[in-house]
Design a protein around this motif. Structure first.
Motif, PDB file in Angstrom:
ATOM      1  N   ASP A   4       0.805  -1.223   0.000  1.00  0.00           N
ATOM      2  CA  ASP A   4       0.000   0.000   0.000  1.00  0.00           C
ATOM      3  C   ASP A   4       0.837   1.272   0.000  1.00  0.00           C
ATOM      4  O   ASP A   4       0.294   2.378   0.004  1.00  0.00           O
ATOM      5  CB  ASP A   4      -0.942   0.012   1.211  1.00  0.00           C
ATOM      6  N   THR A   5       2.163   1.133  -0.007  1.00  0.00           N
ATOM      7  CA  THR A   5       3.037   2.297  -0.112  1.00  0.00           C
ATOM      8  C   THR A   5       2.984   2.850  -1.530  1.00  0.00           C
ATOM      9  O   THR A   5       2.836   2.102  -2.491  1.00  0.00           O
ATOM     10  CB  THR A   5       4.491   1.909   0.235  1.00  0.00           C
ATOM     11  N   VAL A   6       3.117   4.156  -1.662  1.00  0.00           N
ATOM     12  CA  VAL A   6       3.041   4.794  -2.977  1.00  0.00           C
ATOM     13  C   VAL A   6       4.330   4.538  -3.753  1.00  0.00           C
ATOM     14  O   VAL A   6       5.427   4.825  -3.275  1.00  0.00           O
ATOM     15  CB  VAL A   6       2.781   6.308  -2.851  1.00  0.00           C
ATOM     16  N   ALA A   7       4.176   4.010  -4.957  1.00  0.00           N
ATOM     17  CA  ALA A   7       5.321   3.774  -5.845  1.00  0.00           C
ATOM     18  C   ALA A   7       5.513   4.929  -6.823  1.00  0.00           C
ATOM     19  O   ALA A   7       6.642   5.327  -7.112  1.00  0.00           O
ATOM     20  CB  ALA A   7       5.131   2.472  -6.614  1.00  0.00           C
ATOM     21  N   ILE A   8       4.403   5.450  -7.352  1.00  0.00           N
ATOM     22  CA  ILE A   8       4.452   6.511  -8.360  1.00  0.00           C
ATOM     23  C   ILE A   8       3.458   7.603  -7.993  1.00  0.00           C
ATOM     24  O   ILE A   8       2.304   7.319  -7.635  1.00  0.00           O
ATOM     25  CB  ILE A   8       4.108   5.979  -9.763  1.00  0.00           C
ATOM     26  N   ILE A   9       3.915   8.841  -8.082  1.00  0.00           N
ATOM     27  CA  ILE A   9       3.010   9.989  -8.063  1.00  0.00           C
ATOM     28  C   ILE A   9       3.088  10.619  -9.442  1.00  0.00           C
ATOM     29  O   ILE A   9       4.165  11.027  -9.887  1.00  0.00           O
ATOM     30  CB  ILE A   9       3.393  11.028  -6.993  1.00  0.00           C
ATOM     31  N   ALA A  10       1.958  10.667 -10.140  1.00  0.00           N
ATOM     32  CA  ALA A  10       1.914  11.245 -11.480  1.00  0.00           C
ATOM     33  C   ALA A  10       1.169  12.570 -11.406  1.00  0.00           C
ATOM     34  O   ALA A  10       0.000  12.619 -11.012  1.00  0.00           O
ATOM     35  CB  ALA A  10       1.220  10.294 -12.446  1.00  0.00           C
ATOM     36  N   ALA A  11       1.855  13.656 -11.750  1.00  0.00           N
ATOM     37  CA  ALA A  11       1.276  14.995 -11.672  1.00  0.00           C
ATOM     38  C   ALA A  11       1.178  15.615 -13.054  1.00  0.00           C
ATOM     39  O   ALA A  11       2.017  15.367 -13.925  1.00  0.00           O
ATOM     40  CB  ALA A  11       2.130  15.879 -10.755  1.00  0.00           C
ATOM     41  N   THR A  12       0.142  16.403 -13.255  1.00  0.00           N
ATOM     42  CA  THR A  12       0.024  17.244 -14.445  1.00  0.00           C
ATOM     43  C   THR A  12      -0.162  18.679 -13.972  1.00  0.00           C
ATOM     44  O   THR A  12      -0.035  18.975 -12.781  1.00  0.00           O
ATOM     45  CB  THR A  12      -1.177  16.823 -15.313  1.00  0.00           C
ATOM     46  N   GLU A  13      -0.472  19.561 -14.883  1.00  0.00           N
ATOM     47  CA  GLU A  13      -0.694  20.953 -14.501  1.00  0.00           C
ATOM     48  C   GLU A  13      -1.922  21.116 -13.626  1.00  0.00           C
ATOM     49  O   GLU A  13      -2.054  22.127 -12.924  1.00  0.00           O
ATOM     50  CB  GLU A  13      -0.833  21.810 -15.767  1.00  0.00           C
ATOM     51  N   THR A  14      -2.808  20.119 -13.622  1.00  0.00           N
ATOM     52  CA  THR A  14      -4.052  20.246 -12.847  1.00  0.00           C
ATOM     53  C   THR A  14      -4.355  19.054 -11.946  1.00  0.00           C
ATOM     54  O   THR A  14      -5.124  19.192 -10.998  1.00  0.00           O
ATOM     55  CB  THR A  14      -5.255  20.435 -13.799  1.00  0.00           C
ATOM     56  N   ASP A  15      -3.791  17.867 -12.217  1.00  0.00           N
ATOM     57  CA  ASP A  15      -4.209  16.652 -11.525  1.00  0.00           C
ATOM     58  C   ASP A  15      -3.043  15.945 -10.835  1.00  0.00           C
ATOM     59  O   ASP A  15      -1.876  16.174 -11.155  1.00  0.00           O
ATOM     60  CB  ASP A  15      -4.860  15.670 -12.516  1.00  0.00           C
ATOM     61  N   ARG A  16      -3.407  15.053  -9.897  1.00  0.00           N
ATOM     62  CA  ARG A  16      -2.440  14.205  -9.213  1.00  0.00           C
ATOM     63  C   ARG A  16      -2.998  12.778  -9.184  1.00  0.00           C
ATOM     64  O   ARG A  16      -4.189  12.569  -8.964  1.00  0.00           O
ATOM     65  CB  ARG A  16      -2.206  14.667  -7.765  1.00  0.00           C
ATOM     66  N   GLU A  17      -2.112  11.816  -9.367  1.00  0.00           N
ATOM     67  CA  GLU A  17      -2.504  10.405  -9.288  1.00  0.00           C
ATOM     68  C   GLU A  17      -1.480   9.674  -8.434  1.00  0.00           C
ATOM     69  O   GLU A  17      -0.278   9.791  -8.653  1.00  0.00           O
ATOM     70  CB  GLU A  17      -2.549   9.780 -10.685  1.00  0.00           C
ATOM     71  N   TYR A  18      -1.960   8.935  -7.420  1.00  0.00           N
ATOM     72  CA  TYR A  18      -1.096   8.183  -6.515  1.00  0.00           C
ATOM     73  C   TYR A  18      -1.290   6.689  -6.781  1.00  0.00           C
ATOM     74  O   TYR A  18      -2.408   6.177  -6.711  1.00  0.00           O
ATOM     75  CB  TYR A  18      -1.427   8.504  -5.060  1.00  0.00           C
ATOM     76  N   ILE A  19      -0.191   6.002  -7.090  1.00  0.00           N
ATOM     77  CA  ILE A  19      -0.261   4.592  -7.464  1.00  0.00           C
ATOM     78  C   ILE A  19       0.577   3.780  -6.485  1.00  0.00           C
ATOM     79  O   ILE A  19       1.784   4.010  -6.337  1.00  0.00           O
ATOM     80  CB  ILE A  19       0.267   4.397  -8.901  1.00  0.00           C
ATOM     81  N   THR A  20      -0.049   2.832  -5.825  1.00  0.00           N
ATOM     82  CA  THR A  20       0.668   1.988  -4.871  1.00  0.00           C
ATOM     83  C   THR A  20       1.470   0.925  -5.604  1.00  0.00           C
ATOM     84  O   THR A  20       1.267   0.660  -6.792  1.00  0.00           O
ATOM     85  CB  THR A  20      -0.304   1.309  -3.904  1.00  0.00           C
ATOM     86  N   TRP A  21       2.373   0.283  -4.853  1.00  0.00           N
ATOM     87  CA  TRP A  21       3.145  -0.814  -5.438  1.00  0.00           C
ATOM     88  C   TRP A  21       2.225  -1.939  -5.906  1.00  0.00           C
ATOM     89  O   TRP A  21       2.427  -2.514  -6.978  1.00  0.00           O
ATOM     90  CB  TRP A  21       4.163  -1.346  -4.431  1.00  0.00           C
ATOM     91  N   GLN A  22       1.199  -2.248  -5.106  1.00  0.00           N
ATOM     92  CA  GLN A  22       0.269  -3.313  -5.490  1.00  0.00           C
ATOM     93  C   GLN A  22      -0.473  -2.948  -6.775  1.00  0.00           C
ATOM     94  O   GLN A  22      -0.618  -3.778  -7.682  1.00  0.00           O
ATOM     95  CB  GLN A  22      -0.733  -3.554  -4.364  1.00  0.00           C
ATOM     96  N   ASP A  23      -0.926  -1.699  -6.864  1.00  0.00           N
ATOM     97  CA  ASP A  23      -1.650  -1.248  -8.049  1.00  0.00           C
ATOM     98  C   ASP A  23      -0.730  -1.244  -9.267  1.00  0.00           C
ATOM     99  O   ASP A  23      -1.126  -1.652 -10.368  1.00  0.00           O
ATOM    100  CB  ASP A  23      -2.211   0.149  -7.797  1.00  0.00           C
ATOM    101  N   LEU A  24       0.516  -0.810  -9.082  1.00  0.00           N
ATOM    102  CA  LEU A  24       1.460  -0.775 -10.196  1.00  0.00           C
ATOM    103  C   LEU A  24       1.691  -2.179 -10.742  1.00  0.00           C
ATOM    104  O   LEU A  24       1.666  -2.403 -11.965  1.00  0.00           O
ATOM    105  CB  LEU A  24       2.788  -0.155  -9.739  1.00  0.00           C
TER     106      LEU A  24
END
Length: 687
Positions: free
Chosen positions: A103-123
């Motif tokens: 459940d730890t965050v592996a990737i944070i994907a940011a744009t000019e307006t949005d944020r997406e948090y992806i866990t190791w399990q989700d990745l």
């Protein structure tokens, strides 16, 4: 500290490189004390060193190696490292040593307006599904999978899915023109192409329909095109997007076609030199050369650099402002192999990141604070833009930031000016490691690196990277090393991150490989193409520009970066950018003339017809005083634009050839290629 020292490590004994040094001393019965002692050991005992890197960074292998490398092998033909071992590149990124919680965050994907948090399990789940879809689409070991994609989470997912299978990934940023994409992909013939439906940059939407249509009409090799819903509000029209011998679909449809929905995430067991990435030479004066990098060499180098040179640990957050084309995207993604969280950003670095935006240049400092970034990387050009804007993010009048999470700032793509070193320490934070680093697409890693147990000296790269036998040669091939004299950057021992080949495989690719690095000094010396001086007092590297940009008036060699530093330091308010070129035409000029083009920081959009003679005189006077009379440009003139690659590198060689009367075919890697016509007209008017 000396006047040049801007930072000293406060707790070197707490760094991972200090611990590594202790491990080496204990295992090998030696007594290394300093970084430079450790470097000397790493190049005098390369087999022992690389073996220790394998173990210390916890390479995950299916089968152990039988030999680290063959002693005394030349650099060309490329020797094999860790023969006998079998491994998978993607597995090492998805299951790092000391694996973080699911459940730890592996990737944070940011744009000019949005944020997406992806866990190791989700990745891992996303990669499992994508790799299943690729396998069922017929992708096999050795196939090429291409991405015409931005720096977002799905780019990482599809790359990892491809390399799970043993396919080779090649990525190109969606802001690249169709001609430049075709110059690359037609050479390597990918079976599958992933493409964004659209991209957003500086608040503007750019649809990809026309580009995708034009691309696939010229790529008969494609069997599958998958369009990613990168901009969810953009409805992609599939009409007119057809493959002659394949299928075009959305990413959702691609995944929906999976027959075996319970197939486990499977990693092919592959040899160390199995191709994992194809990158491309800049192509500024002709078709770009496809450079193929192997799985283990890439992994070993990146883990060595992240763990030892950058002190990145599990739980840290690593950011690099990059496109998927640039080598630094691959370097960033490998941060997963340390257990760190990687932060992706797709958008303009100067675009305000919230409705109250304020000054655009604050975008990246705000992102550091918002996402608690610990290691922040960017180009030297971006940092010089902040410097010229006199921006102090911690004292911004409306929205100051603390940058409290920041441990290190990394800079590459071009030499970092001494004044920019001072700017970072006076504005970002007085206690961060400022790592000016250098390497290249050719090695997908670093020759000159940062080091958390060495001081930072103004205008210098801290050290030669461990295991990289870097020195300087003069034009005659003499090792001038730490004489302090400028010379060509060379490497005199093999290293794992040498390209495994140039495309295409076989004699043609081998000839390209040899001519690129070994024509100058022979098969035992890698000639990199950078001009450098090694400081005998500090052990640091001073980057002076590209070797093809070396200036030689009256036989005196110096690098263009010396002139650029002067302009940035003394004329930042008047000059936005500059380009320094040496002109010597065969049969016309008896000596080389130094020509300096400057792009004025004008308040209006009108391009002046002449340069102020007062400005010319002041530039000449400062160059004469701070460098020497021989550095003074013979001609100084204004230009409307500086030609750049998409990574912000100045395209010196193309302009040099234009000024010298050579008929060149300029590659599409020049982002603003139209501006070269101005230099052609200038050359005609100044015979």
């Amino acid at each position: 500290m000396s006047s040049k020292q801007l930072w000293q490590p406060s707790s070197p004994e707490k760094t991972q490189i200090h611990h590594f040094k202790s491990v080496v001393n204990r295992k090998h019965g030696i007594s290394i004390s300093s970084y430079h002692d450790l470097w000397n050991w790493s190049v005098s005992e390369p087999a022992q060193f690389w073996e220790e890197i394998w173990h210390y960074t916890s390479i995950k292998a299916h089968k152990p190696y039988v030999q680290v490398w063959e002693p005394n092998a030349p650099l060309f033909p490329r020797p094999q490292f860790f023969q006998g071992s079998r491994l998978n590149f993607a597995e090492n990124l998805l299951f790092p040593a000391g694996c973080p919680d699911d459940d730890t965050v592996a990737i944070i994907a940011a744009t000019e307006t949005d944020r997406e948090y992806i866990t190791w399990q989700d990745l891992r789940e996303r990669v499992r599904r994508c790799s299943s879809a690729l396998r069922e689409s017929g992708v096999r070991i050795g196939d090429r999978v291409a991405g015409f994609v931005g720096n977002h989470a799905n780019s990482v997912v599809v790359m990892l899915a491809a390399t799970c299978i043993g396919a080779c990934w090649t990525g190109i940023s969606p802001d690249t023109g169709v001609h430049a994409v075709l110059e690359r992909l037609q050479q390597v013939e990918p079976k599958v192409l992933f493409a964004d439906n659209a991209s957003i940059y500086n608040g503007k939407l750019h649809g990809m329909h026309r580009k995708i249509r034009d691309l696939i009409s010229e790529l008969s090799c494609l069997e599958r095109v998958v369009v990613l819903e990168t901009v969810k509000s953009y409805g992609f029209d599939f009409n007119g997007i057809d493959l002659q011998h394949g299928t075009v679909s959305s990413y959702a449809s691609f995944l929906a076609e999976i027959q075996d929905r319970t197939a486990p995430l499977h990693f092919e067991s592959l040899v160390p030199d199995h191709p994992v990435y194809i990158l491309y030479s800049s192509g500024t004066t002709g078709p770009p050369k496809p450079i193929v990098h192997g799985a283990l060499g890439t992994l070993l180098q990146h883990k060595k650099e992240h763990v030892l040179h950058c002190d990145i640990r599990p739980g840290d957050r690593l950011f690099y402002f990059s496109t998927t084309t640039w080598m630094m995207w691959h370097w960033l993604v490998s941060g997963l192999a340390t257990g760190a969280t990687i932060v992706l950003y797709d958008g303009s670095p100067l675009r305000p990141l919230d409705p109250e935006g304020g000054k655009g240049e604050m975008a990246m400092p705000r992102l550091i604070d918002e996402l608690n970034i610990t290691h922040f990387g960017t180009s030297a050009k971006y940092l010089s833009i902040l410097e010229q804007a006199a921006l102090n993010p911690r004292r911004h009048p409306h929205r100051p930031v603390t940058l409290r999470s920041l441990k290190a700032v990394f800079s590459t793509a071009s030499p970092l000016a001494p004044s920019t070193f001072e700017y970072i320490y006076s504005t970002f934070h007085p206690d961060v490691l400022l790592g000016s680093i250098t390497g290249g697409t050719d090695i997908l890693s670093l020759f000159g690196a940062s080091c958390p147990i060495l001081p930072v000296n103004k205008g210098e790269i801290q050290c030669r990277a461990l295991g990289m036998a870097v020195t300087a040669y003069d034009y005659a091939g003499n090792d001038i090393g730490f004489s302090g004299e400028p010379g060509d950057l060379v490497c005199t021992q093999p290293f794992p991150a040498q390209p495994v080949m140039f495309w295409p495989p076989g004699p043609e690719g081998a000839q390209r490989y040899r001519k690129s690095y070994f024509d100058v000094f022979g098969p035992r010396v890698w000639h990199h193409g950078d001009f450098v001086a090694l400081n005998p007092e500090t052990g640091g590297l001073i980057m002076l520009g590209r070797s093809d940009g070396v200036l030689k008036p009256a036989g005196v060699r110096f690098g263009s970066a010396e002139i650029y530093n002067i302009i940035l330091k003394h004329f930042a308010d008047e000059i936005e950018d500059s380009l320094c070129i040496g002109r010597r035409r065969e049969g016309i000029d008896t000596d080389e003339m130094v020509i300096l083009f400057v792009k004025l920081a004008a308040a209006s959009n009108e391009f002046p017809t002449t340069i102020s003679q007062d400005l010319v005189a002041r530039i000449q006077a400062v160059v004469r005083k701070e460098l020497s009379p021989r550095h003074v440009p013979g001609i100084i003139d204004i230009c409307p634009e500086i030609p750049l690659t998409s990574n912000g590198k100045k395209v010196e060689n193309a302009v040099k050839q234009i000024l010298c009367g050579l008929n060149i075919k300029t590659g599409a890697s020049v982002a603003n290629v139209a501006c070269l016509d101005w230099y052609r007209h200038w050359a005609e008017k100044h015979p």
